[in-house]
Design an enzyme around this catalytic site. Sequence first.
Site, PDB file in Angstrom:
ATOM      1  N   SER A  19     -10.753  -0.842   3.468  1.00  0.00           N
ATOM      2  CA  SER A  19      -9.981  -1.095   4.697  1.00  0.00           C
ATOM      3  C   SER A  19      -9.520   0.235   5.261  1.00  0.00           C
ATOM      4  O   SER A  19      -8.880   1.010   4.550  1.00  0.00           O
ATOM      5  CB  SER A  19      -8.732  -1.915   4.399  1.00  0.00           C
ATOM      6  OG  SER A  19      -9.072  -3.161   3.873  1.00  0.00           O
ATOM      7  N   GLU A  28      -4.737   3.142   6.602  1.00  0.00           N
ATOM      8  CA  GLU A  28      -4.390   3.059   5.179  1.00  0.00           C
ATOM      9  C   GLU A  28      -4.971   4.299   4.485  1.00  0.00           C
ATOM     10  O   GLU A  28      -4.449   4.791   3.501  1.00  0.00           O
ATOM     11  CB  GLU A  28      -5.017   1.784   4.597  1.00  0.00           C
ATOM     12  CG  GLU A  28      -4.783   1.643   3.110  1.00  0.00           C
ATOM     13  CD  GLU A  28      -5.623   0.543   2.456  1.00  0.00           C
ATOM     14  OE1 GLU A  28      -5.678  -0.572   2.990  1.00  0.00           O
ATOM     15  OE2 GLU A  28      -6.221   0.835   1.410  1.00  0.00           O
ATOM     16  N   ARG A  54       0.810  -1.228   0.000  1.00  0.00           N
ATOM     17  CA  ARG A  54       0.000   0.000   0.000  1.00  0.00           C
ATOM     18  C   ARG A  54       0.847   1.284   0.000  1.00  0.00           C
ATOM     19  O   ARG A  54       0.442   2.312   0.535  1.00  0.00           O
ATOM     20  CB  ARG A  54      -0.952   0.053   1.205  1.00  0.00           C
ATOM     21  CG  ARG A  54      -1.972  -1.055   1.261  1.00  0.00           C
ATOM     22  CD  ARG A  54      -2.999  -0.960   0.135  1.00  0.00           C
ATOM     23  NE  ARG A  54      -4.109  -1.855   0.367  1.00  0.00           N
ATOM     24  CZ  ARG A  54      -4.124  -3.158   0.057  1.00  0.00           C
ATOM     25  NH1 ARG A  54      -3.068  -3.706  -0.513  1.00  0.00           N
ATOM     26  NH2 ARG A  54      -5.198  -3.882   0.284  1.00  0.00           N
TER      27      ARG A  54
HETATM   28  N1  EPU Z   1     -10.781 -11.139   9.850  1.00  0.00           N
HETATM   29  C1  EPU Z   1     -11.512 -11.286  11.001  1.00  0.00           C
HETATM   30  N2  EPU Z   1     -12.492 -10.387  11.264  1.00  0.00           N
HETATM   31  C2  EPU Z   1     -12.786  -9.373  10.421  1.00  0.00           C
HETATM   32  C3  EPU Z   1     -12.027  -9.213   9.248  1.00  0.00           C
HETATM   33  C4  EPU Z   1     -11.030 -10.117   8.982  1.00  0.00           C
HETATM   34  O1  EPU Z   1     -11.276 -12.199  11.795  1.00  0.00           O
HETATM   35  O2  EPU Z   1     -13.715  -8.611  10.726  1.00  0.00           O
HETATM   36  C5  EPU Z   1      -9.756 -12.141   9.514  1.00  0.00           C
HETATM   37  C6  EPU Z   1     -10.266 -13.059   8.395  1.00  0.00           C
HETATM   38  O3  EPU Z   1     -10.984 -14.128   8.882  1.00  0.00           O
HETATM   39  C7  EPU Z   1      -8.983 -13.516   7.757  1.00  0.00           C
HETATM   40  C8  EPU Z   1      -8.079 -12.300   7.917  1.00  0.00           C
HETATM   41  O4  EPU Z   1      -8.618 -11.532   8.990  1.00  0.00           O
HETATM   42  O5  EPU Z   1      -8.416 -14.581   8.462  1.00  0.00           O
HETATM   43  C9  EPU Z   1      -7.946 -11.481   6.658  1.00  0.00           C
HETATM   44  O6  EPU Z   1      -9.239 -10.991   6.284  1.00  0.00           O
HETATM   45  P1  EPU Z   1      -9.614 -10.633   4.763  1.00  0.00           P
HETATM   46  O7  EPU Z   1      -9.179 -11.703   3.841  1.00  0.00           O
HETATM   47  O8  EPU Z   1     -11.030 -10.198   4.746  1.00  0.00           O
HETATM   48  O9  EPU Z   1      -8.659  -9.440   4.401  1.00  0.00           O
HETATM   49  P2  EPU Z   1      -8.138  -8.171   5.193  1.00  0.00           P
HETATM   50  O10 EPU Z   1      -6.765  -8.434   5.685  1.00  0.00           O
HETATM   51  O11 EPU Z   1      -9.149  -7.763   6.199  1.00  0.00           O
HETATM   52  C10 EPU Z   1      -7.031  -7.245   3.005  1.00  0.00           C
HETATM   53  C11 EPU Z   1      -6.959  -5.930   2.282  1.00  0.00           C
HETATM   54  C12 EPU Z   1      -8.251  -5.701   1.494  1.00  0.00           C
HETATM   55  C13 EPU Z   1      -8.418  -6.831   0.500  1.00  0.00           C
HETATM   56  C14 EPU Z   1      -8.459  -8.153   1.255  1.00  0.00           C
HETATM   57  C15 EPU Z   1      -8.502  -9.338   0.330  1.00  0.00           C
HETATM   58  C16 EPU Z   1      -5.539  -4.461   3.578  1.00  0.00           C
HETATM   59  C17 EPU Z   1      -5.470  -3.274   4.454  1.00  0.00           C
HETATM   60  N3  EPU Z   1      -6.760  -4.850   3.211  1.00  0.00           N
HETATM   61  O12 EPU Z   1      -8.070  -7.120   3.979  1.00  0.00           O
HETATM   62  O13 EPU Z   1      -8.109  -4.501   0.778  1.00  0.00           O
HETATM   63  O14 EPU Z   1      -9.618  -6.684  -0.251  1.00  0.00           O
HETATM   64  O15 EPU Z   1      -7.253  -8.290   2.077  1.00  0.00           O
HETATM   65  O16 EPU Z   1      -7.273  -9.442  -0.325  1.00  0.00           O
HETATM   66  O17 EPU Z   1      -4.496  -5.021   3.214  1.00  0.00           O
HETATM   67  C18 EPU Z   1      -8.508  -2.159   0.920  1.00  0.00           C
HETATM   68  O18 EPU Z   1      -7.279  -2.030   0.921  1.00  0.00           O
HETATM   69  O19 EPU Z   1      -9.305  -1.196   0.987  1.00  0.00           O
HETATM   70  C19 EPU Z   1      -9.060  -3.506   0.894  1.00  0.00           C
HETATM   71  C20 EPU Z   1     -10.371  -3.746   0.985  1.00  0.00           C
END
Ligand code: EPU
Length: 334
Positions: free
Chosen positions: A234, A330, A160
């Site tokens: 995010s 972010e 990012r």
């Molecule tokens: N998780 C939870 N609770 C939540 C959210 C997530 O326990 O409320 C856990 C999930 O179960 C999983 C892990 O956290 O084990 C990761 O969750 P997820 O795959 O939903 O992704 P994220 O880390 O929350 C990142 C990016 C997103 C992107 C997704 C999918 C960042 C800051 N965010 O989110 O990007 O869509 O992975 O690749 O890196 C954005 O940047 O705006 C964005 C939406």
Amino acid sequence: MKSFENYSLLAHNTFGIDAKCRRFVEYSTKEEAAELACSLDYSDSPLLIIGGGSNLLLTGDYPGTVLHSGICFIEQVDDERIRCGSGFVWDDFVAHCVNINLYGAENLSLIPGEVGASAVQNIGAYGTEAKDIIEEVEAVEIGTGKTVVFSAAECQYSYRSSRFKTEWRDKYLIVAVTFRLTRTFQPKLDYGNIRAALKERGISCPTAQQLRQTIIDIRREKLPDPKQIGNAGSFFMNPVVSREKYDQLAARFKNMPHYTIDAHREKIPAGWMIEQLGWKGKQLGRAGVYSKQALVLVNHGGATGREVLNLCKTIQEDVRCAFGIEILPEVNIK
Ligand code: EPU
């Protein structure tokens, strides 16, 4: 070139914050960008360069000039390269690539925002980042109007981030980005629940269209539509911690998800930590934490930027106390 004084940014930020800027300028060609880059002076300061406003939190009226690219062309450079104006809508670019059988962008389907911002912020999702397909970035230098072309390596992309967010901040107006895609479809299915979602649909070997559609469905299921509920995706970045810190936490929290970056570092999902602290679905004033994804802060209607910032700070403090980790936004907070 369009220029407005005392202009409402409501339509230019997906958080739905009704703030004004002193001046708003939109350029729609590279020549206009160069002309503007030469004409900006101290009265425009502080500058704010925006894309689709999908990664922006306005905490009050903006005292300077907001610049927006309306450069919206898309063209094929050669068989595997596409050049796009910085104001082109990101997901229209992804859809175009998939439609003409050019692969590499499909995992980035439905990310809100515009092409220029993708090159500033190295957007990413489902195991792919913009840097994986960016070949070069064309910009004009603020102050001189000179055109410069940066290779992806020169942009120093990281999670990012890029030089456009650090040492080059407010130094360039990005006018176009060239992407290198491929005719060979190599689906990336290993992130999170992609395989499970495909299986549910009875698909074992997806086409690029099917993968794009699955990713769109996953995003629609998990992330709020800014047209219905203000948000900027995010809100926080996922923190990267040392192995030592990770080992301490893993001993305390047996089910903690994590991604290994290298032998010394692990990334911990901030959304998981926020959920553990009971914030998912909670509200503070008119700002809240989205009920289906704790990494997303939302405007439940009429929230001020300050209310969202207050929620951000409260969550940061809670995470610091409980996990000993600093989570950083972010979102660009102005
Ligand atoms: N998780 C939870 N609770 C939540 C959210 C997530 O326990 O409320 C856990 C999930 O179960 C999983 C892990 O956290 O084990 C990761 O969750 P997820 O795959 O939903 O992704 P994220 O880390 O929350 C990142 C990016 C997103 C992107 C997704 C999918 C960042 C800051 N965010 O989110 O990007 O869509 O992975 O690749 O890196 C954005 O940047 O705006 C964005 C939406």
